[in-house]
Design an enzyme around this catalytic site. Sequence first.
Site, mmCIF file in Angstrom:
data_model
loop_
_atom_site.group_PDB
_atom_site.id
_atom_site.type_symbol
_atom_site.label_atom_id
_atom_site.label_comp_id
_atom_site.label_asym_id
_atom_site.label_seq_id
_atom_site.Cartn_x
_atom_site.Cartn_y
_atom_site.Cartn_z
ATOM 1 N N ASP A 175 0.851 -1.201 0.000
ATOM 2 C CA ASP A 175 0.000 0.000 0.000
ATOM 3 C C ASP A 175 0.883 1.245 0.000
ATOM 4 O O ASP A 175 1.858 1.330 0.758
ATOM 5 C CB ASP A 175 -0.890 -0.042 1.255
ATOM 6 N N ASN A 183 -2.348 13.197 -3.933
ATOM 7 C CA ASN A 183 -3.562 13.687 -4.605
ATOM 8 C C ASN A 183 -3.903 15.106 -4.155
ATOM 9 O O ASN A 183 -4.217 15.969 -4.974
ATOM 10 C CB ASN A 183 -4.755 12.788 -4.263
ATOM 11 N N ASP A 192 -2.634 9.624 -10.365
ATOM 12 C CA ASP A 192 -2.762 8.491 -11.300
ATOM 13 C C ASP A 192 -1.415 8.119 -11.913
ATOM 14 O O ASP A 192 -1.079 6.946 -12.053
ATOM 15 C CB ASP A 192 -3.739 8.843 -12.430
ATOM 16 N N GLU A 218 -5.012 2.272 -3.925
ATOM 17 C CA GLU A 218 -3.543 2.348 -3.970
ATOM 18 C C GLU A 218 -2.955 1.140 -3.247
ATOM 19 O O GLU A 218 -1.938 1.217 -2.588
ATOM 20 C CB GLU A 218 -3.018 3.672 -3.390
HETATM 21 P P1 GH3 Z 1 -1.697 5.352 4.374
HETATM 22 O O1 GH3 Z 1 -0.228 5.562 4.421
HETATM 23 O O2 GH3 Z 1 -2.284 5.144 5.721
HETATM 24 O O3 GH3 Z 1 -2.070 4.264 3.434
HETATM 25 O O4 GH3 Z 1 -2.315 6.726 3.844
HETATM 26 P P2 GH3 Z 1 -3.003 6.983 2.455
HETATM 27 O O5 GH3 Z 1 -3.169 8.448 2.305
HETATM 28 O O6 GH3 Z 1 -2.236 6.304 1.367
HETATM 29 O O7 GH3 Z 1 -4.363 6.207 2.623
HETATM 30 P P3 GH3 Z 1 -5.853 6.645 2.485
HETATM 31 O O8 GH3 Z 1 -6.636 5.382 2.509
HETATM 32 O O9 GH3 Z 1 -6.203 7.714 3.471
HETATM 33 O O10 GH3 Z 1 -5.957 7.299 1.063
HETATM 34 C C1 GH3 Z 1 -5.846 6.575 -0.115
HETATM 35 C C2 GH3 Z 1 -6.057 7.528 -1.246
HETATM 36 O O11 GH3 Z 1 -5.925 6.892 -2.530
HETATM 37 C C3 GH3 Z 1 -7.442 8.141 -1.238
HETATM 38 C C4 GH3 Z 1 -7.932 8.001 -2.652
HETATM 39 O O12 GH3 Z 1 -8.469 9.197 -3.133
HETATM 40 C C5 GH3 Z 1 -6.706 7.622 -3.427
HETATM 41 N N1 GH3 Z 1 -6.999 6.849 -4.601
HETATM 42 C C6 GH3 Z 1 -7.625 5.666 -4.673
HETATM 43 N N2 GH3 Z 1 -7.727 5.258 -5.966
HETATM 44 C C7 GH3 Z 1 -7.123 6.205 -6.721
HETATM 45 C C8 GH3 Z 1 -6.902 6.364 -8.117
HETATM 46 O O13 GH3 Z 1 -7.274 5.544 -8.940
HETATM 47 N N3 GH3 Z 1 -6.253 7.476 -8.545
HETATM 48 C C9 GH3 Z 1 -5.820 8.424 -7.643
HETATM 49 N N4 GH3 Z 1 -5.187 9.498 -8.120
HETATM 50 N N5 GH3 Z 1 -6.038 8.304 -6.338
HETATM 51 C C10 GH3 Z 1 -6.664 7.214 -5.863
HETATM 52 MG MG MG Z 2 -2.104 4.180 1.423
HETATM 53 MG MG MG Z 3 -5.002 1.924 1.180
#
Ligand code: GH3
Ligand code: MG
Ligand code: MG
Length: 316
Positions: A175, A183, A192, A218
């Site tokens: 992860d 983002n 992305d 992610e």
């Molecule tokens: P952690 O270290 O705890 O994993 O923190 P994090 O910020 O990585 O985790 P969190 O679950 O808070 O956020 C994951 C983010 O991933 C939120 C979401 O908007 C983003 N995300 C998910 N799918 C996609 C995608 O296809 N494209 C983009 N650009 N962002 C994505």
């Molecule tokens: Mg994460």
């Molecule tokens: Mg995650």
Amino acid sequence: MLIAEDDPIFRRVLQSWLQKWNYSVTALENGLDAWQLLQQDDCPPMAILDWVMPGLDGIDVCRRIRSHQQGAYKYVLLLTSKESKEDVVAGLEAGADDYLTKPFDVNELRARVRAGKRILELQGALVKAHTELQFEAAHDHLTGLWNRGAIMDLLQRETQRTVRIGEPLGVIMADLDHFKRINDSYGHPIGDAVLREVAHRLLASVRNYDYVGRYGGEEFLIVLTACAPSDLVATAERMRAFVSEKPVDTDVGPIPVTISIGLAAQHLSGLELPKGEELVRAADSALYTAKANGRNRVECAPESIAPSPARTSVLQ
Ligand code: GH3
Ligand code: MG
Ligand code: MG
Ligand code: MG
């Protein structure tokens, strides 16, 4: 285009007509040679077969083509001097797509060959669309990796296969760390691009018989086959280091990335067949520990790295 015709004069006439119409022609004099050619991978897609030939006749070749159907569809035009209805029905039932009764008009031959070509083109387009649909159904659009459904199917298949042949299997859940910040700071399209590059790096860090899938936003699920339990931690550690080694180049400049990894190994000693979901759950909870312990690190699910007595292994 393949022609099988035992009459040498008629064969030559057919060949020269078809060549004049820009078809590339292989002309053979009996059904057996035709059947041998049609079994090869790069055989012509269309065959004009005379009905009456020594050895294998046109109908026999037709039946063989249909009962051994493999690879691209083959279009068969049967030539016959038989005119009765029953014969025509027998020809079509043997698998011919069309027939011409000798003697026939040269323009009719040309029109029927063209009709066959159209059918082959439609068939080709259908196969291509089907292949593309199959790919899309199993792959993630953004990264090109296996999608969640496909990677879970692969995991299930691999857990069963590796138990059967006594091979070890490892599951990695990776992860991105603080990905939301990327983002939030640079926008979704840059996020992305980072995801695509991380997917690329993960794929580059495994062997080609391992599987890498996008499990969720992610989160990536990696299935490592034929990887000894004692090598799993090192492999996961190598992946972690490889992903974070260089910042990702983006339109807004280089962005550093790190991943946290949770790891679970299949228990070879277990009598019960392990379930893919159980391994994923174990890897996921190890990932949770990796996050809690500071991120950018590898953690193993308890008892993953048998036969080592260590329950948890922490690497940085
Ligand atoms: P952690 O270290 O705890 O994993 O923190 P994090 O910020 O990585 O985790 P969190 O679950 O808070 O956020 C994951 C983010 O991933 C939120 C979401 O908007 C983003 N995300 C998910 N799918 C996609 C995608 O296809 N494209 C983009 N650009 N962002 C994505
Ligand atoms: Mg994460
Ligand atoms: Mg995650
Ligand atoms: Mg003949």
